[in-house]
Write a protein that holds these residues in place. Structure first.
Motif, mmCIF file in Angstrom:
data_model
loop_
_atom_site.group_PDB
_atom_site.id
_atom_site.type_symbol
_atom_site.label_atom_id
_atom_site.label_comp_id
_atom_site.label_asym_id
_atom_site.label_seq_id
_atom_site.Cartn_x
_atom_site.Cartn_y
_atom_site.Cartn_z
ATOM 1 N N PHE A 296 0.769 -1.361 -0.488
ATOM 2 C CA PHE A 296 0.145 0.197 0.254
ATOM 3 C C PHE A 296 0.697 1.610 -0.043
ATOM 4 C CE2 PHE A 296 -2.307 -3.288 2.038
ATOM 5 C CZ PHE A 296 -3.670 -3.542 1.222
ATOM 6 N N THR A 297 1.097 1.815 -1.315
ATOM 7 C CA THR A 297 1.883 3.270 -1.400
ATOM 8 C C THR A 297 0.710 3.992 -1.571
ATOM 9 O OG1 THR A 297 3.365 2.017 -1.772
ATOM 10 C CG2 THR A 297 3.473 4.197 -2.057
ATOM 11 N N PRO A 298 -0.111 5.477 -1.131
ATOM 12 C CA PRO A 298 0.879 5.465 -0.349
ATOM 13 C C PRO A 298 0.402 4.961 1.517
ATOM 14 C CG PRO A 298 -0.623 7.258 -0.575
ATOM 15 C CD PRO A 298 -0.284 6.050 -1.962
ATOM 16 N N LYS A 299 0.852 5.604 2.507
ATOM 17 C CA LYS A 299 -0.254 4.084 3.716
ATOM 18 C C LYS A 299 -0.926 5.040 3.828
ATOM 19 C CE LYS A 299 2.126 5.829 7.175
ATOM 20 N NZ LYS A 299 3.072 5.436 8.979
ATOM 21 N N GLN A 304 -6.396 5.506 6.181
ATOM 22 C CA GLN A 304 -8.183 6.266 6.115
ATOM 23 C C GLN A 304 -9.088 5.041 6.458
ATOM 24 O OE1 GLN A 304 -7.846 8.438 2.542
ATOM 25 N NE2 GLN A 304 -7.016 10.383 4.107
ATOM 26 N N THR A 305 -8.464 4.185 5.779
ATOM 27 C CA THR A 305 -9.686 2.725 5.790
ATOM 28 C C THR A 305 -10.403 2.354 6.495
ATOM 29 O OG1 THR A 305 -9.100 1.979 2.983
ATOM 30 C CG2 THR A 305 -10.964 0.583 3.910
ATOM 31 N N ILE A 306 -9.024 1.328 6.796
ATOM 32 C CA ILE A 306 -8.670 0.911 8.604
ATOM 33 C C ILE A 306 -9.599 1.757 9.778
ATOM 34 C CG2 ILE A 306 -7.497 -0.053 10.342
ATOM 35 C CD1 ILE A 306 -7.911 -2.009 8.516
ATOM 36 N N SER A 339 -17.346 -0.401 4.508
ATOM 37 C CA SER A 339 -16.350 -1.686 4.090
ATOM 38 C C SER A 339 -15.390 0.663 3.610
ATOM 39 C CB SER A 339 -16.925 -2.291 2.806
ATOM 40 O OG SER A 339 -17.355 -2.049 2.206
ATOM 41 N N GLY A 340 -14.399 -0.829 2.599
ATOM 42 C CA GLY A 340 -13.832 0.047 1.493
ATOM 43 C C GLY A 340 -12.527 -0.797 1.217
ATOM 44 N N GLU A 341 -12.398 0.007 -0.318
ATOM 45 C CA GLU A 341 -11.367 -0.399 -1.127
ATOM 46 C C GLU A 341 -9.919 0.288 -0.781
ATOM 47 O OE1 GLU A 341 -12.512 -0.959 -4.813
ATOM 48 O OE2 GLU A 341 -13.662 -2.663 -4.433
ATOM 49 N N ALA A 342 -8.564 0.395 -0.657
ATOM 50 C CA ALA A 342 -7.745 0.518 -0.030
ATOM 51 C C ALA A 342 -6.511 0.323 -1.442
ATOM 52 C CB ALA A 342 -6.673 -0.155 1.331
#
Length: 394
Positions: A296-299, A304-306, A339-342
């Motif tokens: 995951f870039t950027p962190k 934000q998802t978590i 829920s979300g996506e990273a």
């Protein structure tokens, strides 16, 4: 000055302020184990403390310190710290023992620790105004135990102070808080193959960092050095944030470890050697066969998802779904509408099935990773995950 005395009390009282709740309750029966001993001699101030599990000594070398009269006295550490912390503006502190109370020390109880009297503390500001008087129970210096500090014993490790402090902060979140499980409320220092690791675990998660040769010299020869996490976190408050060294010495009795700087020494008891030998090693986990992975870039993508899921979820479980060739990882909360996506930089093979991880655990790790890239490496059996920076597995 009150701020100089407060700093000295916090550093000299590390063994008291760094003890767990159970030890605090046991100390109620032994007054001197909740006191700091103040030793003023030759214009210097030394602050000492000792409990059943640790002891600490701090020598104040602050040029602002002014000692008007030599003497020794024991005072309740918590009460003294609270009084000094309540002073908001620069004041000089005067301590005076009420001599009329000293007859209490001859109460006829040979084994009892009887108060010496009352010590009066008085804050005086820069124009001579006296205020904030406080009386605390004083104890005789002769009632204090002076634990032996190893003399002439070479350190097994010498670590840069800042690097040592950073390592404690980096892994302490994974330490257990169950004070009855001896291993899991400790942190471990051990050298393997010339590389020194610091680790902590609560038996559900583990954190590991490496102190390389640029900041650490010496070798524990595979002997694990364990120190209680709460004591270690208190100790780093007294360490200078610079490139000076902290020497780590194993007591010849093999039951204590000493941490030493030029102004401070902390001596801590360790669990018995058979218990220390059971502290988990993480070599197999670090070198495990990796199946799916995500970078995951950027962190902030994963952060934000978590964070969003943590706010909306009624459970502390996050569900990770990674599909082969996908550019995003779907992350949802158990019993959560959110829920979300990273977005990921790259993914290898996908996960055979969703992975369930503690949201809190994941958030703790992400917070400690200083890199802007976070890597999730799942074991090929999909039973473990290592979360680390893109640069290393520290």
């Amino acid at each position: 000055p009150h701020d100089v005395l407060l700093d000295a009390v916090e550093k000299g009282g590390i063994s008291i302020f760094g003890s767990n709740e159970l030890d605090s309750k046991l100390r109620e029966a032994i007054p001197t184990q909740r006191c700091v001993k103040l030793v003023a001699k030759g214009g210097t101030l030394r602050v000492e403390s000792s409990t059943s599990k640790a002891s600490s000594v701090f020598t104040c070398k602050n040029e602002a310190l002014k000692v008007e009269k030599d003497g020794e006295l024991g005072v309740d550490a918590v009460e003294l710290k609270a009084y000094l912390s309540s002073i908001k503006y620069p004041h000089m502190i005067h301590l005076e023992l009420d001599a009329s109370k000293t007859e209490e020390a001859t109460g006829g109880q040979e084994d009892a620790i009887i108060p010496l009297g009352k010590v009066e503390l008085m804050a005086v500001n820069d124009v001579g105004t006296k205020s904030l008087k406080k009386k605390l129970t004083a104890y005789s210096p002769s009632d204090f135990v002076n634990p032996p500090y190893p003399d002439g014993v070479a350190p097994v490790l010498s670590v840069k102070s800042k690097a040592f402090s950073d390592a404690i902060v980096a892994v302490s979140f994974a330490s257990g808080e169950d004070q009855f499980t001896e291993i899991f409320n400790h942190m471990c220092l051990v050298s393997v193959g010339g590389i020194t690791h610091m680790a902590a675990t609560d038996n559900k998660r583990a954190a590991l960092t490496t102190l390389d040769s640029s900041v650490c010299s010496g070798d524990t020869d595979k002997r694990p050095i364990l120190v209680e996490t709460k004591l270690a976190k208190q100790m780093i408050k007294g360490l200078p944030v610079d490139e000076s060294n902290i020497d780590i010495i194993l007591d010849p009795d093999d039951e204590h470890v000493v941490f030493r700087t030029d102004t401070m020494m902390v001596r801590a008891s360790m669990p018995p050697a058979p218990v220390r030998a059971k502290f988990p090693t993480f070599a197999n986990a670090i070198n495990m066969p990796v199946g799916a992975s995500a970078v995951f870039t950027p962190k902030r993508e994963i952060d934000q998802t978590i964070s969003g899921i943590m706010k909306d979820s009624t459970s502390d479980i996050a569900v990770f779904k990674i599909e082969t060739g996908a550019e995003t990882v779907e992350i949802g909360g158990w019993n959560a509408a959110t829920s979300g996506e990273a977005r990921c930089q790259k993914i290898g093979v996908g996960l055979k099935s969703p992975i369930f991880l503690s949201i809190g655990f994941v958030s703790d790790v992400i917070r400690e990773i200083k890199s802007d890239s976070v890597v999730f490496s799942f074991s090929s059996d999909e039973r473990r995950v290592i979360i680390h920076s893109a640069e290393s597995k520290n």
